[in-house]
Write an enzyme that holds these catalytic residues in place. Structure first.
Site, PDB file in Angstrom:
ATOM      1  CB  ILE A 618      11.148   6.658  33.141  1.00 34.15           C
ATOM      2  CG1 ILE A 618      11.108   6.925  31.629  1.00 34.15           C
ATOM      3  CG2 ILE A 618      11.682   5.276  33.432  1.00 34.15           C
ATOM      4  CD1 ILE A 618      12.481   6.863  30.968  1.00 34.15           C
ATOM      5  CB  ALA A 620       3.870  12.081  31.664  1.00 35.02           C
ATOM      6  N   GLY A 621       5.124  12.518  28.612  1.00 34.81           N
ATOM      7  CA  GLY A 621       5.416  13.492  27.575  1.00 34.81           C
ATOM      8  C   GLY A 621       4.165  14.199  27.121  1.00 34.81           C
ATOM      9  CD  GLU A 622       3.019  18.384  22.673  1.00 35.10           C
ATOM     10  OE1 GLU A 622       2.188  19.041  22.057  1.00 35.10           O
ATOM     11  OE2 GLU A 622       4.236  18.361  22.420  1.00 35.10           O
ATOM     12  CG  PHE A 623       2.266  13.501  21.475  1.00 34.41           C
ATOM     13  CD1 PHE A 623       1.227  14.121  20.811  1.00 34.41           C
ATOM     14  CD2 PHE A 623       3.551  13.958  21.258  1.00 34.41           C
ATOM     15  CE1 PHE A 623       1.461  15.164  19.941  1.00 34.41           C
ATOM     16  CE2 PHE A 623       3.794  15.001  20.379  1.00 34.41           C
ATOM     17  CZ  PHE A 623       2.743  15.601  19.729  1.00 34.41           C
ATOM     18  N   GLY A 624       1.865  11.277  25.615  1.00 33.43           N
ATOM     19  CA  GLY A 624       1.577  10.086  26.404  1.00 33.43           C
ATOM     20  C   GLY A 624       2.724   9.782  27.346  1.00 33.43           C
ATOM     21  CD  GLU A 625       1.714   5.747  30.984  1.00 31.55           C
ATOM     22  OE1 GLU A 625       1.079   5.822  32.038  1.00 31.55           O
ATOM     23  OE2 GLU A 625       1.980   4.658  30.417  1.00 31.55           O
ATOM     24  CE  LYS A 644      10.193  11.304  23.307  1.00 30.56           C
ATOM     25  NZ  LYS A 644      10.349  12.563  22.545  1.00 30.56           N
ATOM     26  CG  ASP A 737      11.497  24.460  23.081  1.00 24.98           C
ATOM     27  OD1 ASP A 737      11.833  25.415  23.804  1.00 24.98           O
ATOM     28  OD2 ASP A 737      10.761  23.547  23.474  1.00 24.98           O
TER      29      ASP A 737
END
EC number: 2.7.10.1
Length: 926
Positions: A618, A620-625, A644, A737
């Site tokens: 669904i 993509a993040g900083e480290f992977g899908e 994650k 953040d």
């Protein structure tokens, strides 16, 4: 000013393409009589003749010079204008010199007049329009450059005139003779245009000139095929002479395509060549160990067994993994080991070569070797070594080990290729035992000390005996005794004297290290048994009295709490907590753990892979899908979860940061903070399982549902976010953040704080608890408090500032804070006390709360507990949400004025009264 510069400036004024003319009517094309309309019939007369090339032409002549008061008109057929605004008329004619005609009156002329008349159709008749200057429009009086006499016949004049702007469907031309002897040889009507052209890799369409001779018509451009815009807008000016001027804007060839020889097209790179990025550069041959057989390539794929690292640019050559390290030399010293080696014969063509050392412990049977325990110390480190030498300590004695020395570079691990390594097998020697743990005193008399201790943690062999060293405190001279067991009685001591005692063990390898010094004292009594018996009643009595006091205090506390329980259940719980568990749970920074596995296993639950089912990707993040899936655990109902993943080829630091986020989430348990279900660290890839939030990120969710929620619903969302942040703040946790993009929304519109990648622990030991970020850390400028930007100081007060921005995002339905201002402009404006204005239809109380969150002095900003309380009051009193601010204008606000260059209307009197009333409860202090 140099001559070259003057030539360059002049070149900008020179048209880039010559003019093109298109004819609307030409009398020379006629193959039959023109049959134009004349008035009167005795005036103009159509005569057929031949031109210089003996082609037939149709002309009109008139020569009534002997009769006074001539007014002869000639009108062409209807000429459609085809949408042009200005037309040109080319006239070829001859005029006889009046002086060459004998016996004529003084009314002889050598000129004629040119007129035109616009019409929406061919409606002219013999009598309409009337034969006079109005309704005809005069263009000019036409005079010849040369007239002729009978002896000089054949002199032809050519004149060009233009007129405009034209607005109707077409027009007629008319020629008026007032008494000349002349011949109208040909009439050509045309307009000028700039033809289709290509400039700066952009196509500009055919464009007619403007209504005036000095007009400039803008033609928009479109990039040629396989080109993209690099400078906008694309436009070219067509001047009144039908000539293109210098183009504005440009395009450039995309990756895989280069400019053609004439710089008008983008042509594909031929096989064997590539172009990695857009621009005016040319295609280049494929770098080493790569090839391409396709046209238009932007990268050359690597050949078999060759790779590029993720950080390698596309124009770099392909490389391979290094060969194994050479000549590994080992040196064993009891339970320590020194390893040295030489660099590989083949480094793979790269200069980022490093080494890993893998320790494996091998049992004496035939079972495979297993990884060494974490207590084995490899210095300077296990992974990423630049030097070709390590020292290994804390091995077990008489144990066989296998060490792999791996050579890795930037492409190691590509396509699941294992690293090349060399193996060395060693067996440790006999070693002295480790230190004896703490020594305990079992009994003391006036002249003896009875001691006991545990064996060393690492005996490294059979313990032969123990040596007990003791001396009086403050004396240098010491004595020793030995014992075959882990206990001993030291005799011959002085009464009531303190002694310092140490113990060490001995094997065939020698003595180990002494235990830490312990202080014990002999007693005054000669019969310790009797002394204890005498004091036993007193000890029992004291203990009984103390127990009675403790029970009484507990009973009193419970009675007091029951009396107060008539109040709210929350107050009762809080008071009970003060009596039973005065401590508050505090967030623990996982980065304080030496091994990230320890932190994640302490705070997160390990889940078996059989319980997890991944359904679809669904995002993509900083480290992977990021995937959506299902979690089914024993004794629990199946649930939808977010998963994650840690992408392949991760670095050790990426793995540590990935697990750290799970270690952070695992410490939180609040309905407005994203919930961690567990982790999977024993598989590849590593997975983090969290609850699934159906509506995704808050900012995009609001933009998709712009205007669909009531103000009460929006305040409810803000209350949930504030409650989550209060919980985190109470745990001494700073988010750093906080933004709408990092708030997730479920199907019930419950908002939950997420994304703890930038967060850190809040040190609460100082009077001013802060977190200092690293110098290279990225800061979200539009959401960050000014002191955090300037000094890298993050506190819960800086999170409150960010929460004020989130309030603005929510009420504006996901609009970008500070719009299109640059980050530098945002910092400058905030420093000068400018603040975001209220969004459209924003309740005054909400904007007032925003302004409080944006106080320059951080100590004046409200706590999250107060923010939650304020929002609760607003939800209970919905009428306060109906008083809105003045209409949103997109300008920043400043106390005492507005941003220069902006005009903002003052609120009306009723709004000003409400603002004054609100200022009494929520004062503005910026």
């Amino acid at each position: 000013m140099t001559m070259d510069y003057l030539l360059w400036v002049c070149s900008l004024l020179v048209p880039v393409v010559l003019a093109v003319e298109e004819t609307l009517m030409d009398s020379r094309w006629a193959t039959t009589e023109l049959a134009w309309t004349t008035f009167p019939e005795s005036g103009w007369e159509e005569v057929s003749g031949y031109d210089d090339s003996m082609s037939p032409i149709r002309t009109y002549q008139v020569c009534n010079v002997r009769e006074p008061n001539q007014n002869n008109w000639l009108r062409t057929d209807f000429i459609p204008r085809k949408g042009v605004l200005r037309v040109y008329v080319e006239l070829k004619f001859s005029v006889r010199d009046c002086a060459s005609i004998p016996n004529i009156p003084g009314s002889c002329k050598e000129t004629f007049n040119l007129f035109y008349h616009e019409s929406e159709g061919d409606t002219a008749t013999d009598t309409s329009p009337q034969w006079r200057e109005n309704p005809y429009v005069k263009v000019d009086t036409i005079a010849p450059d040369e007239s002729f006499s009978l002896l000089e016949a054949g002199r032809i004049n050519t004149k060009v005139r233009s007129f405009g702007p034209l607005s109707k469907a077409g027009f007629y031309l008319a020629f008026q003779d007032l008494g000349a002897c002349m011949s109208l040889i040909s009439v050509r009507v045309f307009f000028k245009k700039c033809s289709t052209t290509i400039a700066n890799f952009a196509v500009f369409p055919e464009t007619a000139t403007g209504a005036e001779a000095t007009s400039l018509v803008i033609a928009p451009g479109v990039c040629v095929t396989n080109a993209l815009e690099v400078s906008v807008p694309l436009k070219l000016y067509c001047n009144g002479d039908g000539e293109w001027m210098v183009p504005v804007g440009s395009c450039t060839c995309v990756a895989g395509f280069e400019p053609s020889a004439d710089d008008t097209q983008c042509q594909a790179c031929i096989p064997g060549t590539f172009k990695p990025k857009f621009g005016e550069g040319s295609c280049a041959p494929c770098p080493s160990n790569s090839r391409t057989s396709a046209r238009g390539s932007n990268i050359c794929p690597c050949q078999n067994d060759f790779y590029r690292a993720d950080s390698d640019p596309p124009n770099s050559g392909c490389t391979t993994i290094p060969s194994a390290p050479r000549n590994v030399i080992s040196s064993v010293n009891e339970t320590s080991l020194s390893l040295e080696w030489e660099e590989p014969k083949d480094t793979g063509g790269r200069d980022d070569l490093v080494y890993n050392v893998v320790c494996k412990k091998c049992l004496r049977d035939q079972s495979p070797c297993t990884r060494c325990d974490d207590n084995v110390d490899i210095a300077p480190r296990r992974l990423g070594l630049r030097l070709r030498k390590v020292v290994v300590r804390n091995l077990q004695a008489h144990t066989r080990y296998s060490f792999e020395v791996q050579a890795v570079n930037g492409v190691s691990g590509k396509k699941n290729t294992p690293p090349s390594y060399s193996t060395v097998n060693i067996t440790t020697n006999q070693a002295a035992p480790s230190a004896v743990p703490t020594v305990h005193l079992m009994r003391s008399t006036s002249d003896t000390l009875s001691l006991s201790w545990l064996p060393p943690e690492k005996p490294n062999g059979v313990i032969l005996d123990y040596e007990i060293k003791y001396h009086e405190r403050g004396q240098a001279m010491s004595h020793t005794v030995t014992s075959q067991h882990s206990s001993a009685k030291v005799e011959g001591l002085r009464a009531a004297t303190p002694y310092v005692v140490q113990v060490r063990a001995r094997t065939v390898a020698g003595y180990g290290r002494y235990s830490n010094p312990m202080d014990f004292s002999t007693s005054l009594h000669s019969d310790p048994q009797k002394s204890v018996q005498d004091q036993l009643p007193l000890i029992i009595g004291s203990a009984s009295a103390g127990l009675v006091v403790i029970v009484a205090l507990v009973v009193i506390a419970v009675v007091c709490l029951k009396k107060q329980r008539s109040g709210s259940e929350l107050e009762y719980t809080e008071k009970l907590q003060q009596y039973i568990s005065p401590g508050v749970k505090v967030y623990i920074d996982p980065f304080t753990y030496e091994d990230p596995n320890d932190a994640v296993h302490e705070f997160a639950k390990e889940i078996d892979i059989s319980c997890v089912k991944i359904e679809e990707v669904i995002g993509a993040g900083e480290f992977g899908e990021v995937c959506r899936g299902r979690l089914k655990q024993a004794g629990r109902r199946e649930m939808v979860v977010a998963i994650k993943t840690l992408k392949a080829g991760y670095t050790e630091r990426q793995r540590r940061d990935f697990l750290a986020e799970a270690s952070i989430m695992g410490q939180f348990d609040h309905p407005n903070v994203i919930r961690l279900e567990g982790v999977l660290t024993r598989i590849c890839p590593i997975l983090i399982i969290t609850e699934f939030m159906e509506n995704g990120a808050l900012d995009s969710f609001l933009r998709l549902n712009d205007g669909r929620f009531t103000m009460t619903q929006l305040v409810g969302m803000l209350r949930g976010i504030a409650a989550g942040m209060k919980y985190l703040s109470d745990m001494n946790y700073v988010h750093r953040d906080l933004a709408a993009r990092n708030i997730l929304v479920n199907s019930n519109l419950v908002c939950k704080v997420s994304d703890f990648g930038l967060s850190r622990f809040l040190d609460d030991t100082s009077a001013d608890p802060t977190y200092t970020s690293s110098l290279g850390g990225k800061i979200p400028i539009r959401w960050t408090a000014p002191e955090a930007i300037a000094f890298r100081k993050f506190t819960s007060a800086s999170d409150v500032w960010s929460y004020g921005i989130v309030m603005w995002e929510v009420v504006s339905y996901g609009e970008r804070p500070y719009w299109d201002m640059s980050n530098q402009d945002v910092m400058t404006a905030v420093e000068q006390d400018y603040r975001l204005p209220p969004p459209m239809d924003c309740p005054m109380v909400l904007h007032q709360l925003m302004l409080e969150c944006w106080m320059k002095e951080r100590n004046l900003r409200p706590k999250f507990s107060r923010i939650v309380s304020t929002l609760d009051k607003l939800l209970r009193n919905a009428a306060s949400l109906k008083v809105v601010t003045s209409t949103y204008s997109g300008d920043l606000l400043r106390l005492g004025g507005t941003l220069p260059g902006h005009n903002r209307k003052s609120p009306d009197s009723s709004q000003e009264i409400v603002r004054q009333q609100m200022s009494q409860t929520l004062p503005i202090r910026v």
